[in-house]
Motif scaffolding. Sequence first.
Motif, short mmCIF file in Angstrom:
data_model
loop_
_atom_site.label_atom_id
_atom_site.label_comp_id
_atom_site.label_asym_id
_atom_site.label_seq_id
_atom_site.Cartn_x
_atom_site.Cartn_y
_atom_site.Cartn_z
N VAL A 211 -0.76 17.59 0.41
CA VAL A 211 -1.79 16.85 0.25
C VAL A 211 -1.73 15.49 -0.96
N HIS A 212 -2.98 14.51 -0.18
CA HIS A 212 -2.94 14.12 -1.79
C HIS A 212 -3.95 14.28 -2.21
N THR A 213 -3.93 14.75 -3.71
CA THR A 213 -4.93 15.41 -4.46
C THR A 213 -6.39 14.72 -4.39
N PRO A 214 -6.81 15.53 -4.33
CA PRO A 214 -9.20 14.62 -3.72
C PRO A 214 -9.62 13.92 -4.85
N SER A 215 -10.15 13.11 -5.10
CA SER A 215 -10.54 12.11 -5.39
C SER A 215 -11.15 13.01 -6.34
N GLU A 216 -12.31 13.85 -5.96
CA GLU A 216 -13.70 14.84 -6.61
C GLU A 216 -12.30 15.52 -8.15
#
Length: 86
Positions: free
Chosen positions: A30-35
């Motif tokens: 998955v794309h790394t979460p922006s958090e």
Amino acid sequence: MIYAVIGSVTTAGRLARKMQEAGDLSARVVHTPSEFNNGGCSYSVKTAFCSAEPIYRIANANRIRIKRCYRENYVNGRKVYNAISG
């Protein structure tokens, strides 16, 4: 859920395959979460493993560098990510 942050999509895919071979059929890229993504483009392997230890073990055995692992939790209905080590 645990996110293992990896630098490239190719390497993340390799780790996800190795984790699936080890029995975690839920491992996916998955794309790394922006958090917790400090800018740039990075990918993570999202897994149902309840501990980071097997993730680091599989990565080390396959010479895959993990930048960091994060555990996804919910606090008051909001997602919270905590850095964890292997």
